[in-house]
Write a protein that holds these residues in place. Structure first.
Motif, PDB file in Angstrom:
ATOM      1  N   ASP A 123       0.839  -1.193   0.000  1.00  0.00           N
ATOM      2  CA  ASP A 123       0.000   0.000   0.000  1.00  0.00           C
ATOM      3  C   ASP A 123       0.879   1.251   0.000  1.00  0.00           C
ATOM      4  O   ASP A 123       1.571   1.534   0.976  1.00  0.00           O
ATOM      5  CB  ASP A 123      -0.920   0.035   1.219  1.00  0.00           C
ATOM      6  N   GLU A 124       0.844   2.012  -1.093  1.00  0.00           N
ATOM      7  CA  GLU A 124       1.631   3.235  -1.190  1.00  0.00           C
ATOM      8  C   GLU A 124       0.899   4.343  -0.426  1.00  0.00           C
ATOM      9  O   GLU A 124      -0.295   4.580  -0.637  1.00  0.00           O
ATOM     10  CB  GLU A 124       1.791   3.614  -2.663  1.00  0.00           C
ATOM     11  N   HIS A 125       1.620   5.034   0.466  1.00  0.00           N
ATOM     12  CA  HIS A 125       0.977   6.032   1.310  1.00  0.00           C
ATOM     13  C   HIS A 125       1.974   7.084   1.787  1.00  0.00           C
ATOM     14  O   HIS A 125       3.186   6.879   1.723  1.00  0.00           O
ATOM     15  CB  HIS A 125       0.307   5.350   2.510  1.00  0.00           C
ATOM     16  N   VAL A 126       1.428   8.193   2.277  1.00  0.00           N
ATOM     17  CA  VAL A 126       2.229   9.273   2.840  1.00  0.00           C
ATOM     18  C   VAL A 126       1.368  10.025   3.851  1.00  0.00           C
ATOM     19  O   VAL A 126       0.184  10.248   3.629  1.00  0.00           O
ATOM     20  CB  VAL A 126       2.763  10.228   1.752  1.00  0.00           C
ATOM     21  N   ALA A 127       1.988  10.414   4.960  1.00  0.00           N
ATOM     22  CA  ALA A 127       1.294  11.149   6.014  1.00  0.00           C
ATOM     23  C   ALA A 127       1.640  12.630   5.932  1.00  0.00           C
ATOM     24  O   ALA A 127       2.814  12.989   5.810  1.00  0.00           O
ATOM     25  CB  ALA A 127       1.685  10.600   7.379  1.00  0.00           C
ATOM     26  N   HIS A 128       0.598  13.473   5.997  1.00  0.00           N
ATOM     27  CA  HIS A 128       0.764  14.924   5.988  1.00  0.00           C
ATOM     28  C   HIS A 128       0.115  15.491   7.250  1.00  0.00           C
ATOM     29  O   HIS A 128      -1.115  15.641   7.298  1.00  0.00           O
ATOM     30  CB  HIS A 128       0.083  15.540   4.764  1.00  0.00           C
ATOM     31  N   PRO A 129       0.911  15.823   8.276  1.00  0.00           N
ATOM     32  CA  PRO A 129       0.316  16.404   9.483  1.00  0.00           C
ATOM     33  C   PRO A 129      -0.156  17.831   9.215  1.00  0.00           C
ATOM     34  O   PRO A 129       0.406  18.533   8.371  1.00  0.00           O
ATOM     35  CB  PRO A 129       1.472  16.391  10.478  1.00  0.00           C
ATOM     36  N   LEU A 130      -1.182  18.234   9.924  1.00  0.00           N
ATOM     37  CA  LEU A 130      -1.654  19.619   9.889  1.00  0.00           C
ATOM     38  C   LEU A 130      -1.182  20.245  11.193  1.00  0.00           C
ATOM     39  O   LEU A 130      -1.806  20.065  12.228  1.00  0.00           O
ATOM     40  CB  LEU A 130      -3.172  19.670   9.759  1.00  0.00           C
ATOM     41  N   GLY A 131      -0.027  20.881  11.163  1.00  0.00           N
ATOM     42  CA  GLY A 131       0.602  21.352  12.394  1.00  0.00           C
ATOM     43  C   GLY A 131       1.372  20.198  13.018  1.00  0.00           C
ATOM     44  O   GLY A 131       1.801  19.274  12.330  1.00  0.00           O
ATOM     45  N   GLU A 132       1.538  20.242  14.326  1.00  0.00           N
ATOM     46  CA  GLU A 132       2.260  19.170  15.028  1.00  0.00           C
ATOM     47  C   GLU A 132       1.362  17.965  15.226  1.00  0.00           C
ATOM     48  O   GLU A 132       0.164  18.106  15.445  1.00  0.00           O
ATOM     49  CB  GLU A 132       2.742  19.641  16.402  1.00  0.00           C
TER      50      GLU A 132
END
Length: 105
Positions: free
Chosen positions: A84-93
C-alpha cells in the motif's frame, strides 16, 4: 519491568518524524513519532499500523494509481498492508504511534 508513557502530548523530537522506540514485539517495532512535516511516499515491506495520538494527519494513499486522502484525528487508526503506497501529511504538530516490521521504511 512495565513502563508508562505519560508525556505523549508534550513529546517533541529534534527533527520531523523523529521517534522514541517504545518496544519490540515479535520482530515489530512500536515507536512514538513527532512531526510537523509530511513524510515521503513509500511502500512498507510489511503491514504498518498508524495511530494518531495527538493532532491531525491527512493520510494519502494510492489505489490503482488513484490518490485518495483521509483525515485522521486523535484516536484514529490507519492500517497499510504490504504494497500500500501512502504518505502522512500532518496539519501542524502531530504525535503518532507506529507499529511496523523492524527495519521497515
Amino acid at each position: 519491568m512495565p513502563a508508562v508513557v505519560n508525556d505523549v502530548r508534550s513529546f517533541k523530537a529534534e527533527r520531523a518524524w523523529g521517534a522514541r522506540d517504545l518496544a519490540e514485539v515479535d520482530g515489530a517495532t512500536v515507536r512514538l513519532h513527532w512531526t510537523d512535516q509530511p513524510y515521503k511516499w513509500h511502500v512498507n515491506d510489511g503491514a504498518e499500523v498508524f495511530v494518531v495520538l495527538d493532532g491531525t494527519v491527512d493520510m494519502r494513499y494510492r489505489e490503482a494509481g488513484v490518490e485518495t486522502s483521509v483525515r485522521l484525528e486523535a484516536s484514529d487508526i490507519f492500517v497499510a498492508d504490504i504494497g500500500d503506497e501512502h504518505v502522512a501529511h500532518p496539519l501542524g504538530e502531530a504525535r503518532v504511534l507506529v507499529v511496523e516490521r523492524k527495519g521497515s521504511v
